[in-house]
Design an enzyme around this catalytic site. Sequence first.
Site, PDB file in Angstrom:
ATOM      1  N   ASN A 413      19.320  -0.879  82.728  1.00  0.00           N
ATOM      2  CA  ASN A 413      19.270   0.536  82.359  1.00  0.00           C
ATOM      3  C   ASN A 413      17.835   0.984  82.088  1.00  0.00           C
ATOM      4  OD1 ASN A 413      19.724   3.136  81.253  1.00  0.00           O
ATOM      5  ND2 ASN A 413      21.759   2.535  80.564  1.00  0.00           N
ATOM      6  N   ASP A 414      17.310   0.638  80.924  1.00  0.00           N
ATOM      7  CA  ASP A 414      15.989   1.131  80.536  1.00  0.00           C
ATOM      8  C   ASP A 414      14.885   0.668  81.485  1.00  0.00           C
ATOM      9  OD1 ASP A 414      17.084   2.377  78.250  1.00  0.00           O
ATOM     10  OD2 ASP A 414      17.031   0.474  77.180  1.00  0.00           O
ATOM     11  N   VAL A 415      15.003  -0.531  82.055  1.00  0.00           N
ATOM     12  CA  VAL A 415      13.933  -1.088  82.882  1.00  0.00           C
ATOM     13  C   VAL A 415      13.881  -0.449  84.264  1.00  0.00           C
ATOM     14  CG1 VAL A 415      13.904  -3.286  81.655  1.00  0.00           C
ATOM     15  CG2 VAL A 415      15.383  -3.006  83.670  1.00  0.00           C
ATOM     16  N   VAL A 416      14.834   0.447  84.580  1.00  0.00           N
ATOM     17  CA  VAL A 416      14.798   1.169  85.859  1.00  0.00           C
ATOM     18  C   VAL A 416      14.772   2.677  85.641  1.00  0.00           C
ATOM     19  CG1 VAL A 416      15.966  -0.682  87.103  1.00  0.00           C
ATOM     20  CG2 VAL A 416      17.331   1.130  86.055  1.00  0.00           C
ATOM     21  N   ALA A 454      17.716   1.410  74.540  1.00  0.00           N
ATOM     22  CA  ALA A 454      16.763   2.323  73.908  1.00  0.00           C
ATOM     23  C   ALA A 454      17.424   3.613  73.456  1.00  0.00           C
ATOM     24  CB  ALA A 454      15.616   2.632  74.870  1.00  0.00           C
TER      25      ALA A 454
END
Length: 489
Positions: A413-416, A454
């Site tokens: 999720n957050d890393v993309v 996050a």
Amino acid sequence: MAWPQTLIDACYFIAALLFILGLKRMSSPRTARGGIVWAGFGMLLAVVATLLLPDMQNRGLIVAAVLIGVSAAWWSGRRVAMTAMPQMVALYNGMGGGAAAAIGASELVSHAQDLAVRVVAPNTFPLMPESWSPLHGATAVAPLSPVALALGVLGALIGSVSFSGSLIAFAKLQGWLDRRFVFPGQQIVNLLVLAGAVVIGVMLATGHLTIALVCAFFVLALLFGLLMTLPIGGADMPVVISLYNAFTGLAVAFEGYVLQNEAMIIAGMVVGAAGTLLTQLMAKAMNRSIGNVLFGSFGAVVGGEAQAISGSQKPIEAADAAVMMAYAERVVIVPGYGMAVAQAQHKVWEFAQLLISRGVKVKFAIHPVAGRMPGHMNVLLAEAGVPYDLIVDMEDINPEFPVTDVALVIGANDVVNPVAKTDPASPIYGMPILDVADAKQVIVVKRGKGTGFAGIENALFYADNARMLYGDGQAAAGQLVAELKTLDG
């Protein structure tokens, strides 16, 4: 029969070599398992050599404690799920810091009591157990050198911070503390608590040893670890874990100097150095300076109003997704923590193998902080049997996304999230991400419409080239496998 000191020193030297060589082998997934075994034998040799020291006392109690600890670790290590591995690492790391702090506390209390007795009755020695030393048993305490006293206090401070901070990290990863705790003036309060611990530590290191000061010192050190970790956001947990790992190593090395134990010094220095390097790498992956990692409020919102996300999430059926990837030339699979929760790595690899058998070029893209600890995704994929040459780091895979036909995101999720590049008000702004949005088509496997760790919306899910395959990760991967087999059948 007492063993010669030369033989014990030789055992420590061999143990040190095994520590270093084991750490070197851990740098590659191909040799990591062997590296862990090498380092484990090194620690076993160091423990045995320490028990053979001529002046070692209470061997029975020490052996009993070791057996209890080994049994508990063996039982918990075999039962823990891969999804819970990050919190287990945080907990065990905290235990290491706590052990170092306990050694420091024992030495400081012993010398404080010894000093008090010498002042009241200078011609007597304190009786057991008031003057118990963890290495040499119940005897009159030999005065510590100024350097040893200073390092003992410093090790106790660092170990206490690592212990209490790691417990908070464990609670956050376990889901017991599911939000950041922030209050006005928090940084000032943290600074005052740290300053108080440092001032008292200086007093202790300069010979002002009293039980009251020792207690106050540890209360403030433990409190600082709590206060420093409570405001940290979940997205920064990989940095926190590696930071406290370095702290624990340093604390062990300092307390090893106090005890004049070479194995502790070397092992602590190796862990401290490796943890420091890993912290730097994780900070770079999060686009943070080390100073910001140490003293900033991790995961804090920069300020301002977040950018509005237009569009809508567009669902896709497993059959259509399978067809899209079956006839693609290049597919990049991006795993995240959701894959770990669903334990879908084996099904994902089975699906990838079916694609490869059709001539599709498949790679796995790994973000440095994907998951809940450094290397989390690498461990999961290795467990599933994914070849190492198919696993590509972020820096190497990002240039390939524009020529990728389909990017399959499963549990990440957050890393993309593209807002890391576009929205200064986002808490992840500036964090390097996998450029999945640049692929021609994106398929996202996701349980629902919730946010990531996050706590923010992901603009990728609303992009024109993105489609959402809703459902449990393992079930969705199983559906993709079934649909692909239907095509082949």
